[in-house]
Motif scaffolding. Structure first.
Motif, short mmCIF file in Angstrom:
data_model
loop_
_atom_site.label_atom_id
_atom_site.label_comp_id
_atom_site.label_asym_id
_atom_site.label_seq_id
_atom_site.Cartn_x
_atom_site.Cartn_y
_atom_site.Cartn_z
N TYR A 174 0.82 -1.21 0.00
CA TYR A 174 0.00 0.00 0.00
C TYR A 174 0.86 1.27 0.00
O TYR A 174 0.42 2.32 -0.49
CB TYR A 174 -0.93 0.00 1.22
CG TYR A 174 -0.20 -0.16 2.54
CD1 TYR A 174 0.38 0.92 3.19
CD2 TYR A 174 -0.07 -1.41 3.14
CE1 TYR A 174 1.06 0.77 4.39
CE2 TYR A 174 0.60 -1.58 4.32
CZ TYR A 174 1.17 -0.48 4.94
OH TYR A 174 1.86 -0.64 6.13
N GLU A 204 0.20 4.38 -2.48
CA GLU A 204 -0.17 5.69 -1.94
C GLU A 204 0.81 6.78 -2.40
O GLU A 204 0.40 7.89 -2.73
CB GLU A 204 -0.21 5.63 -0.41
CG GLU A 204 -0.77 6.88 0.23
CD GLU A 204 -1.13 6.69 1.69
OE1 GLU A 204 -1.52 7.69 2.33
OE2 GLU A 204 -1.02 5.56 2.20
N THR A 252 -8.43 6.07 -0.75
CA THR A 252 -9.20 5.55 0.39
C THR A 252 -8.85 4.08 0.63
O THR A 252 -8.67 3.66 1.78
CB THR A 252 -10.71 5.69 0.13
OG1 THR A 252 -11.01 7.05 -0.16
CG2 THR A 252 -11.51 5.23 1.33
N CYS A 260 -6.06 2.68 -0.08
CA CYS A 260 -4.70 2.64 0.49
C CYS A 260 -4.77 2.76 2.02
O CYS A 260 -4.08 2.01 2.74
CB CYS A 260 -3.86 3.79 -0.06
SG CYS A 260 -3.26 3.57 -1.74
N ARG A 261 -5.56 3.69 2.49
CA ARG A 261 -5.68 3.88 3.95
C ARG A 261 -6.31 2.65 4.60
O ARG A 261 -5.92 2.25 5.69
CB ARG A 261 -6.52 5.13 4.25
CG ARG A 261 -6.03 6.38 3.54
CD ARG A 261 -4.64 6.79 3.96
NE ARG A 261 -4.10 7.85 3.11
CZ ARG A 261 -4.32 9.15 3.26
NH1 ARG A 261 -5.12 9.59 4.23
NH2 ARG A 261 -3.78 10.03 2.44
N ARG A 262 -7.28 2.07 3.91
CA ARG A 262 -7.91 0.87 4.45
C ARG A 262 -6.90 -0.26 4.57
O ARG A 262 -6.83 -0.94 5.61
CB ARG A 262 -9.07 0.44 3.54
CG ARG A 262 -9.77 -0.84 4.01
CD ARG A 262 -10.86 -1.26 3.05
NE ARG A 262 -10.34 -1.68 1.75
CZ ARG A 262 -11.10 -2.10 0.75
NH1 ARG A 262 -12.41 -2.15 0.90
NH2 ARG A 262 -10.56 -2.47 -0.39
N ARG A 296 -3.68 -0.03 4.80
CA ARG A 296 -2.71 0.31 5.85
C ARG A 296 -3.25 -0.05 7.24
O ARG A 296 -2.56 -0.65 8.06
CB ARG A 296 -2.38 1.80 5.78
CG ARG A 296 -1.34 2.26 6.81
CD ARG A 296 -1.22 3.78 6.80
NE ARG A 296 -0.68 4.28 5.55
CZ ARG A 296 0.62 4.44 5.31
NH1 ARG A 296 1.51 4.12 6.25
NH2 ARG A 296 1.03 4.92 4.16
N LEU A 297 -4.50 0.31 7.49
CA LEU A 297 -5.09 0.02 8.80
C LEU A 297 -5.25 -1.48 9.02
O LEU A 297 -5.07 -1.98 10.14
CB LEU A 297 -6.44 0.72 8.92
CG LEU A 297 -6.37 2.25 9.03
CD1 LEU A 297 -7.76 2.86 8.98
CD2 LEU A 297 -5.66 2.67 10.32
#
Length: 379
Positions: free
Chosen positions: A247, A251, A281, A283-285, A287-288
């Motif tokens: 990711y 990103e 969005t 990418c952030r998902r 990562r989390l």
């Protein structure tokens, strides 16, 4: 992650800027200088205790937290992995030897990995045993006080340059195909091993066939217990599937797109900019989800379904973001010297993404693992 992580990111980015050429696209190209760049960069990281940052100090690491090591993973993957193939030794070979190896194996193998001196490859997949790994046919038959290994592996990354192989072979047969498998740590310079490169759109050196013709191994080469290698394989896959921060590259490239296009960004079709935002969005998902699995792994609670869910999300992100980035790149002027790096990295990212839902266990197998985990949790 806090100010300490921010400082670490800054340090890593400065090291990349200083020691890695601007148009570096990984270690495995036709230019031997790219591999040397990666090997040299590993030595620089090792000298600063950054290569194996989260390893215990007694094994040559920095004794830092898994979150600091996560920062290293993210920055390395975002910048085309200037550690080359070393991520394999750092992310999972070393930790697995710490967990399952004898003191002698730890003394022999861990310091060279921590110093960035050795490259490992993984002898798992075979022509008829890819995602169904337990169906492998490579056998190790008893011969005196050791074994003779014969068989074939395929899709073996870095085998042309590796010094050691983390090899899975069948030493016996049980009621279940997962029984009777054993891990061996074997040197790649043994004359009983033959490597044949497989040319692919990823470029040279990535994929290979490896043949074993009565390779002699001993008790000292066995990792863990004879016949109980499948449990180690599960540990390997959990570390491997989370250890690559895919990711981070997605990103970085997505975030750079508006700057590269400049005034032309607002002229892009609204549909394309919407897809771009959706990928950010995702990418952030991803990562989390990675952070959740890392947290579970650090506490010894990670399950196959946890790693599978992350793997599904991040490999789909790889492919979907690559398509969006290629569409954006089509709007970039090839005469713009400031955009050359972006165009090169986007194409490389697209090429790599094509195999992302197959490598390290196909996405279909990840869905099966996730489904089984959800069904078990519902009972």
């Amino acid at each position: 992650m806090g100010p300490k992580a921010d400082q670490l990111r800054t340090e890593l980015r400065e090291l990349v800027k200083e020691h890695v050429p601007e148009h570096f696209l990984g270690a495995f190209t036709d230019d031997p200088a790219d591999l040397e760049t990666a090997q040299n960069f590993c030595r620089i990281l090792a000298e600063r205790d950054l290569l194996c940052l989260a390893w215990p100090k007694e094994f040559g690491g920095g004794g830092a937290s898994v979150w600091e090591q996560t920062v290293v993973r993210e920055e390395m993957w975002a910048h085309h992995e200037p550690r080359g193939a070393q991520y394999m030794g750092v992310n999972w070979v070393g930790p697995i030897i710490m967990r399952h190896g004898t003191p002698e194996q730890q003394r022999k193998h861990l310091p060279p990995i921590a110093r960035g001196e050795v490259i490992w490859c993984q002898g798992f997949s075979e022509p008829e045993a890819g995602s169904d790994l337990a169906s492998l046919r490579t056998t190790a038959r008893r011969d005196g006080d050791g074994w003779l290994v014969s068989g074939q592996k395929i899709w073996t990354s870095y085998a042309t340059m590796a010094q050691w192989c983390f090899l899975l072979a069948r030493t016996s047969r049980g009621e279940r195909k997962q029984q009777g498998l054993t891990i061996f740590l074997v040197p790649m310079d043994d004359p009983a091993i033959q490597v044949r490169p497989i040319r692919a759109m990823l470029g040279p050196h990535h994929l290979n066939e490896v043949f074993f013709d009565d390779l002699r191994v001993t008790e000292a080469d066995v990792l863990g217990k004879v016949g109980e290698g499948w449990s180690i394989v599960q540990d390997v896959l959990a570390f491997e599937r989370v250890g690559i921060a895919r990711y981070a590259r997605c990103e970085r490239l997505l975030a750079a797109a508006p700057t590269v296009l400049g005034d032309r960004w607002d002229d892009l079709p609204a549909e394309l900019r919407t897809r771009w935002m959706r990928m950010l969005t995702h990418c952030r998902r991803a990562r989390l989800m990675a952070y959740r699995v890392i947290s579970l792994q650090a506490g010894g609670q990670v399950q196959p379904g946890d790693a599978a869910a992350y793997r599904i999300a991040v490999t789909k992100l790889d492919q979907d973001s690559a398509e969006v980035l290629m569409d954006i790149a089509a709007e970039v002027s090839h005469d713009d010297p400031g955009a050359k790096w972006f165009l090169g990295e986007v194409e490389d990212h697209w090429r790599y993404s094509q195999a992302s839902t197959v490598s390290s266990g196909s996405i279909e197998m990840q869905r099966i693992l996730l489904s089984r985990s959800m069904l078990a949790g519902a009972k």
